[in-house]
Scaffold this motif. Structure first.
Motif, PDB file in Angstrom:
ATOM      1  N   THR A  90       0.786  -1.387   0.300  1.00 21.39           N
ATOM      2  CA  THR A  90      -0.142  -0.168   0.215  1.00 21.39           C
ATOM      3  C   THR A  90       1.010   1.135  -0.035  1.00 21.39           C
ATOM      4  N   VAL A  91       0.397   2.119  -0.323  1.00 16.45           N
ATOM      5  CA  VAL A  91       1.047   3.565  -0.272  1.00 16.45           C
ATOM      6  C   VAL A  91       1.457   4.092   1.056  1.00 16.45           C
ATOM      7  N   ASP A  92       0.885   3.694   2.077  1.00 18.10           N
ATOM      8  CA  ASP A  92       1.320   3.973   3.386  1.00 18.10           C
ATOM      9  C   ASP A  92       2.319   3.175   4.006  1.00 18.10           C
ATOM     10  N   TRP A  93       2.257   1.812   3.390  1.00 22.39           N
ATOM     11  CA  TRP A  93       3.377   0.842   3.850  1.00 22.39           C
ATOM     12  C   TRP A  93       4.493   1.297   3.121  1.00 22.39           C
ATOM     13  N   ILE A  94       4.444   1.392   1.993  1.00 22.47           N
ATOM     14  CA  ILE A  94       5.672   1.890   1.299  1.00 22.47           C
ATOM     15  C   ILE A  94       6.418   3.044   1.804  1.00 22.47           C
ATOM     16  N   GLU A  95       5.516   4.269   2.177  1.00 17.76           N
ATOM     17  CA  GLU A  95       6.022   5.389   2.858  1.00 17.76           C
ATOM     18  C   GLU A  95       6.758   5.250   3.999  1.00 17.76           C
ATOM     19  N   ASP A  96       6.131   4.291   4.633  1.00 18.98           N
ATOM     20  CA  ASP A  96       6.606   3.982   6.117  1.00 18.98           C
ATOM     21  C   ASP A  96       7.977   3.248   5.797  1.00 18.98           C
ATOM     22  N   GLN A  97       8.154   2.494   4.906  1.00 23.33           N
ATOM     23  CA  GLN A  97       9.368   1.712   4.512  1.00 23.33           C
ATOM     24  C   GLN A  97      10.520   2.474   4.249  1.00 23.33           C
ATOM     25  N   LEU A  98      10.226   3.644   3.338  1.00 21.58           N
ATOM     26  CA  LEU A  98      11.051   4.509   2.954  1.00 21.58           C
ATOM     27  C   LEU A  98      11.527   5.410   3.929  1.00 21.58           C
ATOM     28  N   THR A  99      10.610   6.080   4.932  1.00 27.11           N
ATOM     29  CA  THR A  99      10.973   7.291   5.703  1.00 27.11           C
ATOM     30  C   THR A  99      11.477   6.830   7.247  1.00 27.11           C
TER      31      THR A  99
ATOM     32  N   ALA B  57      14.301   5.046   8.163  1.00 26.13           N
ATOM     33  CA  ALA B  57      15.720   5.273   8.253  1.00 26.13           C
ATOM     34  C   ALA B  57      16.291   5.524   6.922  1.00 26.13           C
ATOM     35  N   THR B  58      15.744   5.664   5.766  1.00 24.58           N
ATOM     36  CA  THR B  58      16.363   5.708   4.402  1.00 24.58           C
ATOM     37  C   THR B  58      16.146   7.107   3.969  1.00 24.58           C
ATOM     38  N   ILE B  59      15.030   7.735   3.773  1.00 26.46           N
ATOM     39  CA  ILE B  59      14.656   8.984   3.057  1.00 26.46           C
ATOM     40  C   ILE B  59      13.918   9.925   3.932  1.00 26.46           C
ATOM     41  N   LYS B  60      13.856  11.285   3.401  1.00 24.54           N
ATOM     42  CA  LYS B  60      12.903  12.140   4.094  1.00 24.54           C
ATOM     43  C   LYS B  60      12.245  12.724   2.990  1.00 24.54           C
ATOM     44  N   PHE B  61      10.798  12.701   2.761  1.00 23.84           N
ATOM     45  CA  PHE B  61      10.002  13.345   1.803  1.00 23.84           C
ATOM     46  C   PHE B  61      10.292  15.059   1.688  1.00 23.84           C
ATOM     47  N   LEU B  62      10.477  15.580   0.876  1.00 27.40           N
ATOM     48  CA  LEU B  62      10.138  17.056   0.826  1.00 27.40           C
ATOM     49  C   LEU B  62       8.992  17.350  -0.121  1.00 27.40           C
ATOM     50  N   ASP B  63       7.775  17.339   0.694  1.00 23.32           N
ATOM     51  CA  ASP B  63       6.600  17.479  -0.063  1.00 23.32           C
ATOM     52  C   ASP B  63       6.606  18.785  -0.628  1.00 23.32           C
ATOM     53  N   LYS B  64       5.977  18.641  -1.893  1.00 27.03           N
ATOM     54  CA  LYS B  64       5.885  19.860  -2.778  1.00 27.03           C
ATOM     55  C   LYS B  64       5.218  21.129  -2.002  1.00 27.03           C
ATOM     56  N   THR B  65       6.099  22.253  -1.930  1.00 28.79           N
ATOM     57  CA  THR B  65       5.279  23.330  -1.106  1.00 28.79           C
ATOM     58  C   THR B  65       5.420  24.729  -1.834  1.00 28.79           C
ATOM     59  N   GLU B  66       4.577  25.707  -1.651  1.00 26.20           N
ATOM     60  CA  GLU B  66       4.516  27.031  -2.133  1.00 26.20           C
ATOM     61  C   GLU B  66       4.776  27.964  -0.967  1.00 26.20           C
ATOM     62  N   THR B  67       5.568  28.749  -1.291  1.00 25.21           N
ATOM     63  CA  THR B  67       5.997  29.975  -0.264  1.00 25.21           C
ATOM     64  C   THR B  67       5.240  31.057  -0.706  1.00 25.21           C
ATOM     65  N   GLY B  68       4.557  31.675   0.261  1.00 23.63           N
ATOM     66  CA  GLY B  68       4.245  32.993  -0.339  1.00 23.63           C
ATOM     67  C   GLY B  68       4.626  33.955   1.367  1.00 23.63           C
ATOM     68  N   THR B  69       5.586  34.893   0.952  1.00 21.00           N
ATOM     69  CA  THR B  69       6.004  35.640   1.882  1.00 21.00           C
ATOM     70  C   THR B  69       5.837  37.031   1.702  1.00 21.00           C
ATOM     71  N   THR B  70       4.907  37.835   2.554  1.00 16.60           N
ATOM     72  CA  THR B  70       4.584  39.247   2.331  1.00 16.60           C
ATOM     73  C   THR B  70       5.381  39.953   3.311  1.00 16.60           C
ATOM     74  N   GLU B  71       6.441  40.620   3.160  1.00 15.22           N
ATOM     75  CA  GLU B  71       7.193  41.474   3.956  1.00 15.22           C
ATOM     76  C   GLU B  71       6.702  42.968   4.121  1.00 15.22           C
ATOM     77  N   ILE B  72       6.157  43.361   5.140  1.00 12.62           N
ATOM     78  CA  ILE B  72       5.883  44.858   5.219  1.00 12.62           C
ATOM     79  C   ILE B  72       6.962  45.557   5.722  1.00 12.62           C
ATOM     80  N   PRO B  73       7.617  46.465   4.828  1.00 18.31           N
ATOM     81  CA  PRO B  73       8.697  47.159   5.042  1.00 18.31           C
ATOM     82  C   PRO B  73       8.559  48.138   6.492  1.00 18.31           C
TER      83      PRO B  73
END
Length: 327
Positions: free
Chosen positions: A165-174, A176-192
């Motif tokens: 299953t997807v969950d079992w494979i993710e558990d096996q991978l993460t 001790a072997t890898i860490k997922f970098l889930d696709k993220t979008e960053t929105g930063t609004t800086e007020i000067p």
């Protein structure tokens, strides 16, 4: 008149030898059957269906991850741990222990970032996830089912749709072997920040000292924001944990007013009751908060987006992660 002399001892000996030959023949047949059965078990056919493989490719192909350990071609993920293939053998012979020193071709180093490019069955008990790292090098991660711990043989459980299953494979991978970098979008609004008032110009007299410009304190900021939705796949009635982890950097050490916001979006629309906001006074340092959302039975299956945002007086920082509600 000559008669025929019988030889009973010779006949008895002949019968015994015949019985022994029959017994040995039967024993040979039984042993042959066992060996054929064992060979048949070891040569089991791949039981992962094409439809299930399409589902696994949809779940993993294109996902970025970072290696937590060095990886070589003769390694395999076994019971969640990266080991040499020979280390999965139940009967550890001297040859097995010697071969475990040969890791094979180097494929990735701990800290390397890579992307999954394909998922395919490797054997009846192993799955292969192919990857390409940022340097363009290619390799694969193999995941094996457990050894059945059979004496005198190396038989593994079949890799089936129900096992992989997807969950079992993710558990096996993460684990001790890898860490997922889930696709993220960053929105930063800086007020000067407002410009400081220029210092008063000194009078041009020989005795008037020049006043030094006031020292400006660094403005507080948000760093290392991480947004997670656990689990990444949920069903109706299960609870989704919406996590915010972030760090407040305040040079003067004074508490900072923080607004935490969580929003769930489906088909570009916010769900009823969202976004959920909470205002807190936070000190400088690391902070972690969570909100638990039970998935209602009427929720439409599909891919949802969780937007986590943290705002302070100098601006806002947000991240997006996706999760799936399964039917």
């Amino acid at each position: 008149m000559k008669g025929t002399v019988s030889q009973p001892s010779t006949n008895i000996l002949s019968d015994r030898r015949g019985f022994q030959r029959s017994f040995l023949n039967a024993l040979a047949i039984i042993l042959s059957s066992l060996l054929l059965s064992a060979c048949g078990a070891g040569a089991s056919k791949i039981k992962l269906t094409n439809g299930h493989m399409d589902k696994l490719r949809l779940a993993f192909v294109g996902r970025e991850f970072v290696f937590r350990t060095d990886w070589h071609s003769k390694m395999v993920i076994y019971k969640g741990k990266p080991v040499h293939w020979y280390a999965t053998h139940y009967n550890q012979s001297p040859h097995d222990k010697k071969e475990q020193q040969k890791l094979g071709k180097f494929q990735a180093r701990g800290g390397d970032i890579a992307t999954f490019t394909n998922v395919r069955p490797w054997t009846h008990h192993a799955l292969a996830l192919y990857f390409k790292n940022q340097q363009g090098n290619r390799g694969l991660l193999r995941i094996s089912t457990p050894n059945k711990d059979s004496w005198g043989s190396e038989f593994y459980e079949d890799m089936t749709n129900q096992t992989a299953t997807v969950d079992w494979i993710e558990d096996q991978l993460t684990n001790a072997t890898i860490k997922f970098l889930d696709k993220t979008e960053t929105g930063t609004t800086e007020i000067p920040a407002a410009l400081p008032t220029p210092p008063t110009q000194p009078e041009l007299t020989p005795v008037a000292p020049v006043a030094p410009a006031p020292v400006q304190m660094a403005e507080p900021s948000i760093s290392r924001l991480t947004v997670t939705a656990t689990q990444s796949r949920v069903r109706h009635g299960e609870v989704l944990k919406l996590q915010l982890d972030y760090t407040i950097d305040a040079a003067d050490g004074k508490p900072v007013q923080v607004t935490e916001s969580r929003n769930l979006v489906f088909n570009s629309k916010a769900l009823p009751g969202y976004p959920k906001e909470r205002q807190e006074t936070r000190s400088s340092g690391k902070h972690a908060t969570s909100f638990r959302q039970k998935i209602p039975s009427r929720a439409t299956p599909g891919i949802y987006t969780y937007k986590g945002e943290v705002c302070i007086q100098t601006g806002c920082t947000s991240r997006l992660v996706r999760f799936t509600i399964e039917p």
